[in-house]
Design an enzyme around this catalytic site. Structure first.
Site: not given
Length: 246
Positions: A153, A166
């Site tokens: 990400s 995350y």
């Protein structure tokens, strides 16, 4: 978008496992790999979702996939071993592994993030991914040309406020990819790389950005070129690299 055009038989004869294959990017990747000739092992926690993807692949006339209900949050070490034995008995090797499954967890300042929530995200996004990689590596080494693709990400490449567990888990994902790639370099016919999908029209994206218009983002099918490239023989020798799908 990543500029690559896959030939129809790119993945013919390959056995590829996709985690989180029941929906979103995982389901799109499973369908795409199958459409290019691969036998896809659909791994995920919700059997109904996996079965729906299975039915789509079979209806399209592609190689028959395999549904593998497997909960990364609760799986014990012996269950990973049993999974590897099952794959070895059925196929004798593994040619590809797409680590797609992950959860976002609470988006909140670190100061307000509970230890339980942090550990849950890290367990699913990092620990389980390590366990799966470590357990299946011997089967990947039995392939003539295997690929492990990790899902990263943008918040795993540069830290960003409120992405908490995350973001940290995606930094760990990049670290696991780089470490594995360096260990495999010139040693085994296995390569490891990461992909940052970017903003994509998925339920996870909607959860992270509830105010965003989902129509502004491409469908998962649109970002498949980089996944096909990394799973196929055209990327042989490409190792330890961080790719962007868009």
């Amino acid at each position: 978008m990543f500029d690559y055009s896959a030939r129809p038989d790119l993945l013919k004869g390959r056995v590829i496992m996709v985690t989180g294959a029941g929906r979103g990017i995982g389901a799109a990747a499973a369908r795409s790999f199958a459409a290019h000739g691969a036998t896809v092992l659909l791994l995920g926690k919700t059997e109904a979702n996996l079965t729906a993807v299975y039915d789509e692949i079979e209806a399209a006339g592609h190689p028959q996939p395999v549904v593998i209900p497997f909960n990364l949050e609760t799986a014990l070490p012996h269950q990973y071993d049993e999974l590897a034995v099952m794959v070895e008995n059925a196929f004798g090797r593994l040619d590809g592994l797409l680590h797609n499954a992950s959860i976002i967890g609470p988006r909140t300042p670190l100061e307000q993030l509970s230890g339980d929530n942090f550990m849950r995200v890290m367990h699913i996004n990092v620990n389980a991914m390590f366990m799966l990689t470590q357990t299946l590596l011997p089967l990947l080494k039995l392939s003539e040309d295997a690929s492990v693709v990790f899902t990263s990400s943008s918040v795993g490449r540069k830290g960003r406020a409120y992405w908490g567990a995350y973001g940290v888990s995606k930094f760990a994902t990049e670290g696991l990819m780089q470490t594995l790639a360096d260990e495999l370099e010139d040693v085994a016919p296995v390569r490891a790389n990461s992909v940052n999908p970017g903003a994509t029209r998925t339920s996870m994206r909607a959860q992270a950005y509830p105010a965003e218009n989902p129509q502004d983002n491409p469908l998962p099918e649109a970002i498949m070129p980089v996944y096909l490239y990394l799973m196929g023989p055209d990327s042989t020798g490409v190792n330890g690299q961080a790719f962007n799908a868009q």
